[in-house]
Enzyme design. Structure first.
Site, PDB file in Angstrom:
ATOM      1  N   CYS A   1      -6.342   1.322   4.547  1.00  0.00           N
ATOM      2  CA  CYS A   1      -6.997   0.028   4.731  1.00  0.00           C
ATOM      3  C   CYS A   1      -6.757  -0.453   6.171  1.00  0.00           C
ATOM      4  CB  CYS A   1      -6.467  -0.988   3.720  1.00  0.00           C
ATOM      5  SG  CYS A   1      -4.769  -1.536   4.024  1.00  0.00           S
TER       6      CYS A   1
ATOM      7  N   CYS B   1      -3.083  -1.220   7.032  1.00  0.00           N
ATOM      8  CA  CYS B   1      -2.275   0.001   7.168  1.00  0.00           C
ATOM      9  C   CYS B   1      -2.651   0.765   8.432  1.00  0.00           C
ATOM     10  CB  CYS B   1      -2.427   0.887   5.939  1.00  0.00           C
ATOM     11  SG  CYS B   1      -1.568   0.223   4.500  1.00  0.00           S
TER      12      CYS B   1
ATOM     13  N   GLU C   1       0.668   3.831   1.807  1.00  0.00           N
ATOM     14  CA  GLU C   1       1.008   4.263   3.163  1.00  0.00           C
ATOM     15  C   GLU C   1       2.284   3.586   3.649  1.00  0.00           C
ATOM     16  OE1 GLU C   1      -3.527   4.434   2.866  1.00  0.00           O
ATOM     17  OE2 GLU C   1      -1.944   3.077   2.210  1.00  0.00           O
TER      18      GLU C   1
ATOM     19  N   ARG D   1      -8.712  12.255  -7.446  1.00  0.00           N
ATOM     20  CA  ARG D   1     -10.118  12.669  -7.402  1.00  0.00           C
ATOM     21  C   ARG D   1     -10.840  12.239  -6.129  1.00  0.00           C
ATOM     22  NH1 ARG D   1      -9.361  11.972 -13.175  1.00  0.00           N
ATOM     23  NH2 ARG D   1      -9.661   9.749 -12.999  1.00  0.00           N
TER      24      ARG D   1
ATOM     25  N   CYS E   1       0.838  -1.195   0.000  1.00  0.00           N
ATOM     26  CA  CYS E   1       0.000   0.000   0.000  1.00  0.00           C
ATOM     27  C   CYS E   1       0.877   1.252   0.000  1.00  0.00           C
ATOM     28  CB  CYS E   1      -0.900   0.016   1.227  1.00  0.00           C
ATOM     29  SG  CYS E   1      -2.164  -1.270   1.215  1.00  0.00           S
TER      30      CYS E   1
END
Length: 122
Positions: free
Chosen positions: A88, A91, A56, A82, A54
């Site tokens: 998640c 994370c 992060e 956007r 991820c």
């Protein structure tokens, strides 16, 4: 918590990286993190059929390579900037374990807010 100008700048940093680097299925999400002394680090996710990392976790590693041990605020953007996405569950756990006072920018683009990592579910 209220959004600061530095929080808005962090969203802009993550959005810029997302627009520039998230152009394939390998990289679809970008994160930006700010340290207490104001340094900003960015990273993108690494997607692969066998799994991936991820954004992060990539940005934590990027900051760590520069000797950073404390992070102040993080934001993650998707869909080429956007939308702002919450980390998640995996994370969130890593972020809580390593940075229990971390501020996280979440919400709709027109109604962003800052919460502490411990306020996010799971």
């Amino acid at each position: 918590m209220t959004m600061r100008d530095t929080d808005r700048a962090l969203v802009q940093a993550a959005t810029a990286v997302s627009k520039l680097r998230c152009r394939s299925q390998r990289h679809t999400v970008a994160s930006a993190v700010r340290t207490a002394d104001g340094r900003v680090f960015t990273g993108v996710n690494v997607h692969h059929t066998a799994g991936g990392s991820c954004a992060e976790l990539v940005v934590i590693g990027t900051a760590a390579t520069q000797g950073v041990t404390e992070l102040e605020t993080i934001v993650t953007v998707a869909d080429r900037g956007r939308e702002v996405a919450a980390p998640c569950a995996g994370c969130r756990q890593v972020l809580r374990d390593h940075f229990p006072s971390l501020r996280v920018i979440v919400g709709e683009l027109d109604a962003l807010r800052v919460v502490e990592i411990g306020e996010l579910p799971g």
